[in-house]
Design an enzyme around this catalytic site. Structure first.
Site, PDB file in Angstrom:
ATOM      1  N   CYS A 173      38.145 -19.360 -16.130  1.00  0.00           N
ATOM      2  CA  CYS A 173      37.694 -18.316 -17.065  1.00  0.00           C
ATOM      3  C   CYS A 173      37.784 -16.921 -16.428  1.00  0.00           C
ATOM      4  CB  CYS A 173      36.254 -18.612 -17.469  1.00  0.00           C
ATOM      5  SG  CYS A 173      35.525 -17.351 -18.513  1.00  0.00           S
TER       6      CYS A 173
ATOM      7  N   ASP B 201      13.553  -6.661  -6.748  1.00  0.00           N
ATOM      8  CA  ASP B 201      14.401  -5.491  -6.597  1.00  0.00           C
ATOM      9  C   ASP B 201      13.600  -4.331  -6.002  1.00  0.00           C
ATOM     10  OD1 ASP B 201      16.483  -3.786  -6.729  1.00  0.00           O
ATOM     11  OD2 ASP B 201      16.589  -3.658  -8.909  1.00  0.00           O
TER      12      ASP B 201
ATOM     13  N   CYS C 199      35.724  -5.953 -19.559  1.00  0.00           N
ATOM     14  CA  CYS C 199      35.069  -4.760 -18.987  1.00  0.00           C
ATOM     15  C   CYS C 199      35.814  -3.484 -19.401  1.00  0.00           C
ATOM     16  CB  CYS C 199      35.018  -4.872 -17.470  1.00  0.00           C
ATOM     17  SG  CYS C 199      34.328  -3.395 -16.730  1.00  0.00           S
TER      18      CYS C 199
HETATM   19  C1  B12 Z   1      22.893  -2.208  -6.961  1.00  0.00           C
HETATM   20  C2  B12 Z   1      22.618  -3.044  -8.185  1.00  0.00           C
HETATM   21  C3  B12 Z   1      23.363  -2.794  -9.326  1.00  0.00           C
HETATM   22  C4  B12 Z   1      24.590  -1.900  -9.311  1.00  0.00           C
HETATM   23  C5  B12 Z   1      25.752  -2.666  -8.634  1.00  0.00           C
HETATM   24  C6  B12 Z   1      25.945  -4.084  -9.210  1.00  0.00           C
HETATM   25  C7  B12 Z   1      26.581  -5.077  -8.267  1.00  0.00           C
HETATM   26  N1  B12 Z   1      27.231  -6.055  -8.838  1.00  0.00           N
HETATM   27  O1  B12 Z   1      26.451  -4.962  -7.057  1.00  0.00           O
HETATM   28  C8  B12 Z   1      24.785  -1.591 -10.821  1.00  0.00           C
HETATM   29  C9  B12 Z   1      24.038  -0.311 -11.157  1.00  0.00           C
HETATM   30  C10 B12 Z   1      26.228  -1.444 -11.304  1.00  0.00           C
HETATM   31  C11 B12 Z   1      24.046  -2.779 -11.446  1.00  0.00           C
HETATM   32  C12 B12 Z   1      24.301  -3.245 -12.723  1.00  0.00           C
HETATM   33  C13 B12 Z   1      23.634  -4.320 -13.304  1.00  0.00           C
HETATM   34  N2  B12 Z   1      22.559  -4.953 -12.815  1.00  0.00           N
HETATM   35 CO1  B12 Z   1      21.877  -4.680 -11.002  1.00  0.00          CO
HETATM   36  N3  B12 Z   1      21.231  -4.679  -9.223  1.00  0.00           N
HETATM   37  C14 B12 Z   1      21.614  -4.042  -8.166  1.00  0.00           C
HETATM   38  C15 B12 Z   1      20.806  -4.490  -6.944  1.00  0.00           C
HETATM   39  C16 B12 Z   1      19.717  -3.439  -6.653  1.00  0.00           C
HETATM   40  C17 B12 Z   1      21.619  -4.739  -5.680  1.00  0.00           C
HETATM   41  C18 B12 Z   1      22.909  -5.567  -5.895  1.00  0.00           C
HETATM   42  C19 B12 Z   1      23.727  -5.639  -4.644  1.00  0.00           C
HETATM   43  O2  B12 Z   1      23.217  -6.002  -3.602  1.00  0.00           O
HETATM   44  N4  B12 Z   1      24.996  -5.265  -4.738  1.00  0.00           N
HETATM   45  C20 B12 Z   1      25.896  -5.290  -3.576  1.00  0.00           C
HETATM   46  C21 B12 Z   1      27.039  -6.236  -3.879  1.00  0.00           C
HETATM   47  C22 B12 Z   1      28.094  -6.157  -2.762  1.00  0.00           C
HETATM   48  O3  B12 Z   1      26.460  -7.531  -3.853  1.00  0.00           O
HETATM   49  P1  B12 Z   1      26.913  -8.678  -4.818  1.00  0.00           P
HETATM   50  O4  B12 Z   1      27.263  -8.189  -6.143  1.00  0.00           O
HETATM   51  O5  B12 Z   1      25.917  -9.785  -4.752  1.00  0.00           O
HETATM   52  O6  B12 Z   1      28.250  -9.015  -4.025  1.00  0.00           O
HETATM   53  C23 B12 Z   1      28.443 -10.168  -3.349  1.00  0.00           C
HETATM   54  C24 B12 Z   1      29.643 -10.836  -4.014  1.00  0.00           C
HETATM   55  O7  B12 Z   1      30.620  -9.866  -4.300  1.00  0.00           O
HETATM   56  C25 B12 Z   1      29.981 -11.754  -2.955  1.00  0.00           C
HETATM   57  N5  B12 Z   1      31.341 -12.204  -2.955  1.00  0.00           N
HETATM   58  C26 B12 Z   1      32.439 -11.639  -2.474  1.00  0.00           C
HETATM   59  N6  B12 Z   1      33.471 -12.475  -2.594  1.00  0.00           N
HETATM   60  C27 B12 Z   1      33.018 -13.610  -3.161  1.00  0.00           C
HETATM   61  C28 B12 Z   1      33.647 -14.780  -3.516  1.00  0.00           C
HETATM   62  C29 B12 Z   1      32.903 -15.804  -4.111  1.00  0.00           C
HETATM   63  C30 B12 Z   1      33.586 -17.071  -4.456  1.00  0.00           C
HETATM   64  C31 B12 Z   1      31.513 -15.610  -4.390  1.00  0.00           C
HETATM   65  C32 B12 Z   1      30.690 -16.657  -5.061  1.00  0.00           C
HETATM   66  C33 B12 Z   1      30.889 -14.391  -4.037  1.00  0.00           C
HETATM   67  C34 B12 Z   1      31.665 -13.424  -3.416  1.00  0.00           C
HETATM   68  O8  B12 Z   1      29.703 -11.151  -1.695  1.00  0.00           O
HETATM   69  C35 B12 Z   1      28.947  -9.962  -1.906  1.00  0.00           C
HETATM   70  C36 B12 Z   1      27.882  -9.844  -0.832  1.00  0.00           C
HETATM   71  O9  B12 Z   1      27.107 -10.997  -0.738  1.00  0.00           O
HETATM   72  C37 B12 Z   1      20.197  -5.847  -7.458  1.00  0.00           C
HETATM   73  C38 B12 Z   1      18.824  -6.187  -6.917  1.00  0.00           C
HETATM   74  C39 B12 Z   1      18.916  -6.588  -5.469  1.00  0.00           C
HETATM   75  N7  B12 Z   1      18.060  -5.994  -4.648  1.00  0.00           N
HETATM   76  O10 B12 Z   1      19.742  -7.403  -5.092  1.00  0.00           O
HETATM   77  C40 B12 Z   1      20.179  -5.652  -9.017  1.00  0.00           C
HETATM   78  C41 B12 Z   1      20.513  -6.862  -9.871  1.00  0.00           C
HETATM   79  C42 B12 Z   1      21.744  -7.507  -9.287  1.00  0.00           C
HETATM   80  N8  B12 Z   1      20.889  -6.263 -11.154  1.00  0.00           N
HETATM   81  C43 B12 Z   1      20.566  -6.963 -12.185  1.00  0.00           C
HETATM   82  C44 B12 Z   1      20.951  -6.657 -13.529  1.00  0.00           C
HETATM   83  C45 B12 Z   1      20.195  -7.372 -14.639  1.00  0.00           C
HETATM   84  C46 B12 Z   1      22.002  -5.748 -13.781  1.00  0.00           C
HETATM   85  C47 B12 Z   1      22.718  -5.488 -15.121  1.00  0.00           C
HETATM   86  C48 B12 Z   1      22.911  -6.718 -16.011  1.00  0.00           C
HETATM   87  C49 B12 Z   1      21.912  -4.400 -15.915  1.00  0.00           C
HETATM   88  C50 B12 Z   1      22.609  -3.891 -17.183  1.00  0.00           C
HETATM   89  N9  B12 Z   1      22.655  -4.664 -18.239  1.00  0.00           N
HETATM   90  O11 B12 Z   1      23.071  -2.780 -17.210  1.00  0.00           O
HETATM   91  C51 B12 Z   1      24.067  -4.885 -14.623  1.00  0.00           C
HETATM   92  C52 B12 Z   1      25.137  -5.960 -14.427  1.00  0.00           C
HETATM   93  C53 B12 Z   1      26.448  -5.416 -13.929  1.00  0.00           C
HETATM   94  C54 B12 Z   1      27.229  -6.465 -13.149  1.00  0.00           C
HETATM   95  N10 B12 Z   1      28.271  -7.036 -13.746  1.00  0.00           N
HETATM   96  O12 B12 Z   1      26.879  -6.743 -11.993  1.00  0.00           O
HETATM   97  C55 B12 Z   1      19.826  -8.235 -11.787  1.00  0.00           C
HETATM   98  C56 B12 Z   1      20.778  -9.429 -11.901  1.00  0.00           C
HETATM   99  C57 B12 Z   1      20.112 -10.738 -12.289  1.00  0.00           C
HETATM  100  C58 B12 Z   1      21.100 -11.883 -12.229  1.00  0.00           C
HETATM  101  N11 B12 Z   1      20.887 -12.884 -13.064  1.00  0.00           N
HETATM  102  O13 B12 Z   1      22.037 -11.880 -11.457  1.00  0.00           O
HETATM  103  C59 B12 Z   1      19.406  -7.902 -10.273  1.00  0.00           C
HETATM  104  C60 B12 Z   1      19.408  -9.099  -9.334  1.00  0.00           C
HETATM  105  C61 B12 Z   1      17.980  -7.293 -10.348  1.00  0.00           C
HETATM  106  C62 B12 Z   1      16.898  -8.361 -10.556  1.00  0.00           C
HETATM  107  N12 B12 Z   1      15.995  -8.506  -9.597  1.00  0.00           N
HETATM  108  O14 B12 Z   1      16.848  -9.066 -11.522  1.00  0.00           O
HETATM  109  N13 B12 Z   1      23.157  -3.330 -10.565  1.00  0.00           N
HETATM  110  S1  SF4 Z   2      32.672 -14.973 -18.242  1.00  0.00           S
HETATM  111 FE1  SF4 Z   2      32.815 -14.555 -16.036  1.00  0.00          FE
HETATM  112  S2  SF4 Z   2      30.899 -15.289 -15.181  1.00  0.00           S
HETATM  113 FE2  SF4 Z   2      31.103 -16.245 -17.206  1.00  0.00          FE
HETATM  114  S3  SF4 Z   2      32.117 -18.222 -16.815  1.00  0.00           S
HETATM  115 FE3  SF4 Z   2      33.720 -16.718 -17.291  1.00  0.00          FE
HETATM  116  S4  SF4 Z   2      34.343 -15.977 -15.262  1.00  0.00           S
HETATM  117 FE4  SF4 Z   2      32.374 -16.983 -14.971  1.00  0.00          FE
HETATM  118  S1  SF4 Z   3      30.978  -1.815 -17.186  1.00  0.00           S
HETATM  119 FE1  SF4 Z   3      29.877  -3.352 -18.390  1.00  0.00          FE
HETATM  120  S2  SF4 Z   3      31.355  -4.995 -18.570  1.00  0.00           S
HETATM  121 FE2  SF4 Z   3      32.031  -3.737 -16.851  1.00  0.00          FE
HETATM  122  S3  SF4 Z   3      31.104  -4.640 -15.017  1.00  0.00           S
HETATM  123 FE3  SF4 Z   3      29.742  -3.026 -15.725  1.00  0.00          FE
HETATM  124  S4  SF4 Z   3      28.257  -4.134 -17.000  1.00  0.00           S
HETATM  125 FE4  SF4 Z   3      30.027  -5.496 -16.805  1.00  0.00          FE
END
Ligand code: B12
Ligand code: SF4
Ligand code: SF4
Length: 340
Positions: free
Chosen positions: A184, A127, A191
């Protein structure tokens, strides 16, 4: 003698296992990361005030632009699961102990040493660079992206930090695994702020993790009650995921939960005491004002009359962010008491 790509990969897996890294996977550098979805997410402003996410999207969607020599991306998981300690105010499990960036980066550098001996040009990331980490981890076969967008592994669930190494070595690549979310929708349903707007789509502006960590200004009033007792981050959509039921406790001592003063006492932290309390923790990045903003929101939701004196002092804080949230919390506690 130089190893074959397969032998080199086996060596990487051995070293990774010694370092406690699992799972391990390899992706081609030019795999499909759904760049169009990412651009749409940015266009719609769903990244909120994380302006750094919008900087150079071409680079973020194409690892080859980050390191032109790169031919593969190695992906690693590090299990961080552990139960949260009982206390007022919940801290997301990823932030209970030492900052994971440093812990994981140190391990990746050890693997880079090995790759360098084999003639590789390498760059490690946790990250810390412009990578779409979850889609890349999915391409490397580490798991699939669940409907809450987190990378989900059939054995370890979602409690995995992700780390990456771009390398010029042509190691054998893995195949992506099948999505096993099925019908699921638990993560979507649980949320509190409806931030998962559709399967696999998260509007960061609504996510409690964003609101309590990344967002710099006042917490929008519409979200304050919904934040409940989430002090820093949120794990609600992970806690309910059936794949996370079998999670094993992390073996990484650095992630052991730290103990902190109660919320009421936290309100008395000055700048220096804040930095001393959170040294080495990811929470330190928040700085005092945003931390106390969060403390006030949680006290507004779970506090009692006994918290009012400390909140009244905070309401006089020269920082308007703290003062306004403290005044809000006083209003909430007082209204609750009156309604009883
Ligand atoms: C910005 C960011 C956040 C933001 C936005 C989260 C998000 N979902 O984008 C915020 C601050 C909300 C956040 C929260 C959290 N984060 Co964060 N975050 C990041 C960061 C820096 C970038 C993520 C990103 O690129 N987002 C942009 C979106 C558009 O990308 P995406 O979610 O992958 O979206 C893709 C899908 O939507 C997909 N898509 C669209 N349609 C479809 C359909 C299908 C079928 C599929 C499969 C996919 C798909 O296409 C998109 C583009 O590829 C990464 C590190 C990194 N550099 O990647 C860590 C990272 C994702 N975070 C992490 C963590 C741990 C968290 C939290 C759990 C922390 C917490 N407990 O508070 C939460 C989880 C919230 C959640 N439900 O996602 C970890 C996740 C580890 C893992 N096992 O996945 C990461 C990878 C950091 C790390 N190196 O470990 N995070
Ligand atoms: S809780 Fe969300 S991520 Fe986990 S199996 Fe169900 S749909 Fe998939
Ligand atoms: S508010 Fe909590 S439950 Fe909702 S998407 Fe963010 S981390 Fe997940």
């Amino acid at each position: 003698m130089q190893k074959s790509p397969r032998q080199c990969r086996e060596e990487v897996e051995r070293r990774a296992a010694e370092l406690g890294l699992a799972p391990v996977g390899v992706a081609p550098v030019d795999g499909d990361v759904r760049a169009g979805e990412f651009r749409r997410w940015l266009m719609e402003g769903q990244h909120g005030d994380m302006a750094w996410m919008a900087r150079d999207p071409e680079r973020r969607t194409s690892p080859a632009r980050v390191l032109p020599e790169a031919r593969r991306v190695l992906a690693f998981g590090l299990n961080y699961y552990q139960p949260e300690p009982e206390r007022r105010g919940r801290i997301a499990k990823y932030a209970l102990g030492k900052d994971y960036h440093k812990v994981l980066l140190k391990k990746l550098k050890r693997i880079c040493e090995l790759l360098r001996e084999e003639g590789g040009v390498n760059r490690p990331y946790v990250d810390t660079g412009p990578l779409l980490e979850k889609p890349i981890a999915a391409l490397a076969g580490l798991g699939w992206q669940g409907k809450n967008t987190m990378l989900l592994n059939g054995e370890d669930g979602q409690w995995l930090f992700l780390g990456f190494i771009l390398t010029s070595l042509p190691l054998p690549a893995d195949e992506p695994v099948r999505d096993r979310c099925g019908s699921c929708t638990r993560c979507i349903d649980v949320c509190p702020t409806r931030a998962i707007t559709a399967p696999y789509q998260l509007d960061a502006r609504k996510c409690i993790s964003y609101l309590t960590i990344e967002h710099k200004g006042p917490i929008p009033p519409a979200y304050r009650r919904l934040i409940g007792d989430h002090l820093y981050g949120c794990d609600d959509c992970l806690d309910v995921c059936p794949w996370n039921k079998w999670a094993r406790r992390t073996r990484e001592a650095a992630f052991s939960p730290r103990l902190y003063p109660d919320l009421r006492d936290m309100l008395a932290l000055d700048e220096e005491a804040f930095h001393a309390t959170f040294a080495g923790s990811p929470i330190r990045r928040l700085k005092r004002a945003r931390w106390l903003r969060n403390v006030c929101v949680v006290l507004g939701n779970v506090g009692t009359a006994e918290d009012l004196p400390a909140l009244r002092t905070a309401a006089g804080d020269p920082d308007p962010l703290i003062a306004e949230h403290a005044a809000w919390a006083i209003g909430e506690i007082t209204a609750r008491a009156a309604a009883r």
